[in-house]
Design a protein around this motif. Structure first.
Motif, PDB file in Angstrom:
ATOM      1  N   SER A 109       0.843  -1.197   0.000  1.00 27.43           N
ATOM      2  CA  SER A 109       0.000   0.000   0.000  1.00 27.43           C
ATOM      3  C   SER A 109       0.872   1.239   0.000  1.00 27.43           C
ATOM      4  CB  SER A 109      -0.910   0.033   1.231  1.00 27.43           C
ATOM      5  OG  SER A 109      -0.145   0.246   2.411  1.00 27.43           O
ATOM      6  N   ASP A 126       0.497   3.664   2.084  1.00 30.22           N
ATOM      7  CA  ASP A 126       0.786   3.956   3.489  1.00 30.22           C
ATOM      8  C   ASP A 126       1.995   3.154   3.979  1.00 30.22           C
ATOM      9  OD1 ASP A 126      -1.284   5.761   3.651  1.00 30.22           O
ATOM     10  OD2 ASP A 126      -2.689   4.346   4.575  1.00 30.22           O
ATOM     11  N   ARG A 145       5.114   4.808   2.548  1.00 28.72           N
ATOM     12  CA  ARG A 145       5.406   6.069   3.239  1.00 28.72           C
ATOM     13  C   ARG A 145       6.036   5.809   4.600  1.00 28.72           C
ATOM     14  NH1 ARG A 145      -0.198   8.182   2.155  1.00 28.72           N
ATOM     15  NH2 ARG A 145      -0.106   9.324   0.190  1.00 28.72           N
TER      16      ARG A 145
END
Length: 310
Positions: free
Chosen positions: A174, A176, A179
């Motif tokens: 993903s 996220d 990150r």
């Protein structure tokens, strides 16, 4: 006190590059290996250089390790795993622009952090340790934590840590997750070498200066934001400078250009060049690389270009 060696961590794959029609050439490449290849070509041969990964025991892996050794690149304490094998990718070109197809889900390199003691030994006594977002992406969460802990220990022992976030969406579960992992990696980074379109896609930066400001706020003291054929932005010690790329009229193959830029930049910094000078030399190296096929330019091409741009 840091040693003199350099280590690059990640996955070196089998590379199939198309020469037209049904003709394919096999080589060895991968983002962090491409950077180390340039570093090896551009630094004193007496400086130890090692590719830190995990390898199989099949004929292709043995050839890969031998290829590295012939170029003066060792594998430190990297494990050789019975029954494992390297990943594979194929390059197809439209003009000079490339696209990639990968076969890497069970590659040996995904186990590079399974032995924490071997990993720590591989990073011992280094002047420079380099890794990338792809290095992070091929690891599950627990080995990723092991890797970052080993890098933090090498940093504490005096190594400078260089990191290219090199965001590749297909490798991550993903946005996220990517990150979070990349942000954590920045906490152990001294030199960041991001590419602006990657940062724009992952963090929503609107211009290279935003990327530099965000990374500086994360604690990174030296930043070079690459942007393909556009100027690079260097930021260090409260200063910043925009440095034009070297124009190439008829590029042959852009594979490995950014990786080689990183190698040229880090080699120049190891030689004592200021960041702005190092960027200019790195641009010249990248321009030379896009004029040859494949990710790895011959050492003589890299070294002669580097020497001419001191």
């Amino acid at each position: 006190m840091a040693g003199q060696g350099v280590a690059s961590i990640g996955e070196c794959m089998l590379e199939l590059s198309g020469a037209g029609g049904d003709d394919w050439r096999m080589g060895f490449a991968g983002d962090t290996f491409n950077t180390l290849w340039a570093l090896r070509a551009l630094t004193d041969a007496a400086r130890p250089a090692d590719y830190v990964s995990a390898f199989g025991d099949d004929p292709f892996s043995r050839d890969q390790i031998a290829f590295m050794g012939d170029a003066g690149i060792g594998i430190a304490a990297s494990p050789v795993i019975s029954g494992a094998r390297p990943g594979l990718y194929a390059i197809t070109l439209t003009g000079a622009e490339r696209s990639f197809t990968y076969w890497r889900s069970d590659a040996a390199a995904r186990r590079l952090a399974d032995d924490p003691a071997a990993l720590a030994a591989s990073l011992k006594d280094r002047a420079l340790v380099y890794f990338s977002g792809i290095t992070l992406a091929i690891l599950d969460e627990a080995p990723r934590r092991t890797l970052l802990a080993a890098i933090a220990s090498a940093r504490k022992a005096g190594a400078r840590i260089a990191f290219d976030p090199n965001y590749r969406p297909r490798l991550w579960s993903s946005v996220d997750a990517a990150r979070a992992a990349i942000t954590e990696a920045l906490s152990v980074t001294d030199i960041a070498l991001p590419t602006f379109p990657d940062e724009q896609a992952l963090f929503g930066d609107t211009r290279p200066a935003d990327t530099a400001a965000r990374l500086n706020q994360a604690g990174v003291s030296e930043i070079v934001v690459k942007d393909g054929a556009e100027p690079a932005l260097a930021a260090w010690d409260g200063r910043s400078e925009t440095i034009p790329a070297v124009s190439v009229t008829n590029p042959v193959d852009t594979t490995g250009a950014g990786d080689s830029f990183n190698g040229g930049y880090l080699a120049a910094r190891l030689a004592g060049d200021a960041p702005s000078v190092a960027v200019r030399r790195a641009h010249a190296v990248a321009a030379a690389v896009v004029q040859v096929r494949g990710a790895l330019a011959p050492f003589e091409v890299l070294s002669s270009t580097f020497a001419k741009n001191q």
